[in-house]
Design an enzyme around this catalytic site. Structure first.
Site, PDB file in Angstrom:
ATOM      1  N   ASP A 175       0.865  -1.180   0.000  1.00 13.91           N
ATOM      2  CA  ASP A 175       0.000   0.000   0.000  1.00 13.91           C
ATOM      3  C   ASP A 175       0.902   1.231   0.000  1.00 13.91           C
ATOM      4  OD1 ASP A 175      -1.921  -1.913   0.264  1.00 13.91           O
ATOM      5  OD2 ASP A 175      -2.615  -1.284   2.247  1.00 13.91           O
TER       6      ASP A 175
ATOM      7  N   ASP B  61     -15.035  -6.505  -0.988  1.00 15.82           N
ATOM      8  CA  ASP B  61     -14.756  -6.452   0.451  1.00 15.82           C
ATOM      9  C   ASP B  61     -16.051  -6.746   1.189  1.00 15.82           C
ATOM     10  OD1 ASP B  61     -12.190  -5.615  -0.218  1.00 15.82           O
ATOM     11  OD2 ASP B  61     -12.758  -3.510  -0.206  1.00 15.82           O
TER      12      ASP B  61
END
Length: 244
Positions: free
Chosen positions: A7, A129
């Site tokens: 990330d 998700d």
């Protein structure tokens, strides 16, 4: 396969706990040196999340991706705030192998279906998700802040006629915890949708987790924090995956 994940905020490697930008940890690593090591061990694919672009599409880390793709010889998939055809074309034109789409899956289903048709199913990964209650796999979007009342199964069924091939599925209650992935989830969806190449993400903290995930039928495992914090080596992860 084993897919290391990074990330990125302003080209720096970070981890957000459960998607929370205010709960951020920075890692003081030389990403390019680390990836040279990964390449020598046999890693083929890298997963990058543009957290700057996720917050503001005008702030996408394009220059970093240009440099990354110039120096590194991996198949790269990139996610983070991909919302327009322009976003996808820009990344694919840079040499990104796959673009990871998340919130647009719900907010602009027809457009995503069009992307699958234009760019081909091998260029698009749907990131789903989910928060699970009584086995209802409800999709959350916008950095997990918004519940949709739409299930994982409904979305996959919607996109299957367009040739959907790649799905990155995360149980958000597990992400960043190192407490183990949701094995039952991946076992169920791999059996239900045999033509989908599932990528498992969230909670992986040990080599045992990798072995358990391989046995569920998922095609890939996204590993972030546990590699960054040296819970095991990338070489050990690859051996576990290949041995099962």
């Amino acid at each position: 396969m084993i897919i290391p994940a990074f990330d990125l905020i302003n080209s720096l490697v970070v981890r957000l706990y459960q998607g929370n930008y205010s709960n951020k940890k920075e890692y003081n690593i030389n990403l390019f040196s680390l990836l040279e090591e990964y390449k020598s061990k046999g890693i083929q694919t890298i997963h990058l999340v543009d957290l700057d672009g996720a917050q503001d599409s005008n702030n996408r880390q394009i220059e970093f991706f240009q440099k990354f793709l110039f120096y590194e010889r991996f198949s790269v998939q990139v996610g983070g705030g991909i919302r327009t055809t322009k976003d996808i074309s820009a990344l694919l034109n840079l040499g990104v192998k796959r673009v990871v789409v998340s919130s647009s899956i719900i907010e602009n289903k027809k457009r995503v279906k069009k992307w699958l048709n234009i760019y081909g199913p091998d260029s698009i990964v749907l990131a789903l998700d989910v928060n699970i209650t009584n086995n209802k796999k409800e999709i959350y979007v916008n950095g997990w802040q918004k519940k949709t009342n739409i299930t994982l199964e409904e979305i996959i069924e919607y996109f299957l006629p367009s040739g959907l091939k790649h799905v990155l599925c995360t149980d958000i209650s597990k992400d960043g915890t190192l407490l183990g992935p949701n094995i039952a989830l991946y076992k169920e969806i791999s059996r239900s949708f045999k033509n989908i190449n599932f990528q498992a993400s969230g909670g992986i903290g040990s080599l045992k987790d990798i072995i358990s995930l391989k046995q569920t039928g998922v095609k890939s495992v996204i590993i972030g924090r546990s590699l960054l914090e040296k819970k095991f080596t990338v070489e050990e992860a690859l051996k576990c995956w290949q041995k099962e």
